[in-house]
Design a protein around this motif. Structure first.
Motif, PDB file in Angstrom:
ATOM      1  N   GLU A  36       0.833  -1.205   0.000  1.00 51.18           N
ATOM      2  CA  GLU A  36       0.000   0.000   0.000  1.00 51.18           C
ATOM      3  C   GLU A  36       0.867   1.254   0.000  1.00 51.18           C
ATOM      4  O   GLU A  36       0.366   2.353  -0.115  1.00 51.18           O
ATOM      5  CB  GLU A  36      -0.905   0.021   1.235  1.00 51.18           C
ATOM      6  N   VAL A  37       2.173   1.071   0.207  1.00 50.71           N
ATOM      7  CA  VAL A  37       3.076   2.232   0.305  1.00 50.71           C
ATOM      8  C   VAL A  37       4.201   2.093  -0.712  1.00 50.71           C
ATOM      9  O   VAL A  37       4.940   1.105  -0.712  1.00 50.71           O
ATOM     10  CB  VAL A  37       3.689   2.340   1.725  1.00 50.71           C
ATOM     11  N   ARG A  63      -4.152   4.371  -5.839  1.00 49.21           N
ATOM     12  CA  ARG A  63      -4.315   3.151  -5.016  1.00 49.21           C
ATOM     13  C   ARG A  63      -3.293   3.072  -3.887  1.00 49.21           C
ATOM     14  O   ARG A  63      -3.390   2.207  -3.021  1.00 49.21           O
ATOM     15  CB  ARG A  63      -4.156   1.899  -5.902  1.00 49.21           C
ATOM     16  N   TYR A  64      -2.286   3.948  -3.915  1.00 52.06           N
ATOM     17  CA  TYR A  64      -1.181   3.797  -2.961  1.00 52.06           C
ATOM     18  C   TYR A  64      -0.987   5.060  -2.137  1.00 52.06           C
ATOM     19  O   TYR A  64      -1.324   6.157  -2.571  1.00 52.06           O
ATOM     20  CB  TYR A  64       0.123   3.495  -3.718  1.00 52.06           C
ATOM     21  N   LYS A  65      -0.409   4.871  -0.950  1.00 48.66           N
ATOM     22  CA  LYS A  65       0.083   6.020  -0.199  1.00 48.66           C
ATOM     23  C   LYS A  65       1.517   6.228  -0.671  1.00 48.66           C
ATOM     24  O   LYS A  65       2.310   5.287  -0.719  1.00 48.66           O
ATOM     25  CB  LYS A  65       0.031   5.690   1.301  1.00 48.66           C
ATOM     26  N   LEU A  66       1.813   7.441  -1.068  1.00 46.39           N
ATOM     27  CA  LEU A  66       3.152   7.717  -1.592  1.00 46.39           C
ATOM     28  C   LEU A  66       4.076   8.159  -0.467  1.00 46.39           C
ATOM     29  O   LEU A  66       3.699   8.989   0.362  1.00 46.39           O
ATOM     30  CB  LEU A  66       3.084   8.795  -2.676  1.00 46.39           C
ATOM     31  N   LEU A  67       5.244   7.562  -0.451  1.00 50.74           N
ATOM     32  CA  LEU A  67       6.247   7.914   0.545  1.00 50.74           C
ATOM     33  C   LEU A  67       7.468   8.468  -0.185  1.00 50.74           C
ATOM     34  O   LEU A  67       8.412   7.733  -0.487  1.00 50.74           O
ATOM     35  CB  LEU A  67       6.630   6.673   1.385  1.00 50.74           C
ATOM     36  N   CYS A  92       2.366  13.953  -0.837  1.00 49.30           N
ATOM     37  CA  CYS A  92       1.937  13.400   0.443  1.00 49.30           C
ATOM     38  C   CYS A  92       2.680  14.170   1.525  1.00 49.30           C
ATOM     39  O   CYS A  92       3.735  14.750   1.254  1.00 49.30           O
ATOM     40  CB  CYS A  92       2.316  11.917   0.539  1.00 49.30           C
ATOM     41  N   ASP A  93       2.151  14.177   2.730  1.00 50.75           N
ATOM     42  CA  ASP A  93       2.904  14.854   3.798  1.00 50.75           C
ATOM     43  C   ASP A  93       3.796  13.852   4.547  1.00 50.75           C
ATOM     44  O   ASP A  93       4.456  14.201   5.501  1.00 50.75           O
ATOM     45  CB  ASP A  93       1.982  15.604   4.760  1.00 50.75           C
TER      46      ASP A  93
END
Ligand SMILES: CC(=O)[C@@H](O)[C@H](O)COP(=O)(O)O
Length: 254
Positions: A36-37, A63-67, A92-93
């Motif tokens: 998911e990341v 679909r993803y949380k961006l890191l 993203c923060d």
């Protein structure tokens, strides 16, 4: 469920997006990993014109949380500037702080990592610093407000696995925030080892992108995360020096 700051994840596998032989292979590997990341170097993105071709273009980024990570930074100033750029671009923060001390080892600069973490926490970022396996530094990063800490298993891209599992174990035992083992993973057994130590997750890239079959390896990593976590939760038996019969004769009916 893994919680980092205000974010929650089912999957405990964080995947890097670089060094795949093609964008199609990258997409298939990401899909099958069920991560998911996704992490990526901000300096590799075209933030000025997001419509230009970029190395994440095959992925459905919603679909993803961006890191985003600050890879390439060697000073506090560079890392902070990259983080601000990522946030201002609406990525993203969350930010993975990566301030590298030298190009041969790619090990994190401890002082600059700590300083960058302090500054970005004050600015309201969700901060995940990539750090060494030093428990003292890990403690200071937590005191500085890090939302998770990411100690390295081994140098980035080395595939050497967990060089110092005892120190990683101390970090995991002591940390009130999630611990994500980051870098140096070579194969699924390293992932299982990290998860059985009690890590909250693992971030890896080269072990998948550089595998003979990256898509198959991405799937193997997914299962390794699950197996390692289940094993940790189940609680392994203590190790003994001598044998104990698996079918003891005592207490058997005459
Ligand atoms: C993608 C990323 O963030 C890397 O800097 C990370 O540390 C992964 O390292 P490996 O490539 O060794 O898995």
């Amino acid at each position: 469920m893994l919680k980092i700051g205000k974010y929650q994840f089912q999957s405990r596998l964080f995947l890097g997006t670089g060094k795949f032989s093609s964008l199609d292979i990258q997409k298939q590997a990401v899909d099958v990993s069920e991560t998911e990341v996704l992490t990526f170097a901000v300096r590799r993105m075209n933030l000025v014109d997001p419509d230009q071709p970029n190395f994440l273009e095959k992925l459905d980024l919603k679909r993803y949380k961006l890191l985003p990570n600050t890879a390439g930074a060697t000073t506090v100033e560079e890392a902070v500037r990259i983080a601000r750029l990522a946030k201002a671009s609406g990525l993203c923060d969350m930010i993975k702080v990566e301030v590298i001390a030298d190009t041969k080892t790619l090990l994190p600069d401890p002082l600059a990592t700590l300083e960058t973490t302090k500054l970005l926490v004050e600015e309201g970022f969700t901060v995940l610093p990539y750090t060494s396996d030093d428990p003292v530094l890990a403690r200071k990063l937590v005191e500085a407000g890090a939302h998770a800490i990411m100690p390295g298993g081994a140098p980035i891209g080395s595939g050497l696995g967990l060089l110092n599992p005892r120190y990683l174990e101390i970090i995991i035992d002591e940390s009130p925030v999630p611990v994500i083992i980051d870098a140096g993973i070579g194969s699924p057994q390293d992932v299982v080892q990290a998860m059985e130590l009690g890590a909250d997750g693992v971030l890896l890239n080269t072990a998948v992108s550089g595998a003979k079959d990256p898509v198959k390896m991405a799937e193997a990593m997914k299962w390794a995360i699950i197996a390692g976590r289940l094993g940790y939760e189940a609680g392994r038996i203590p190790k003994k020096r001598y044998a104990t019969a698996s079918s003891p004769l005592e207490g058997m009916l005459e």
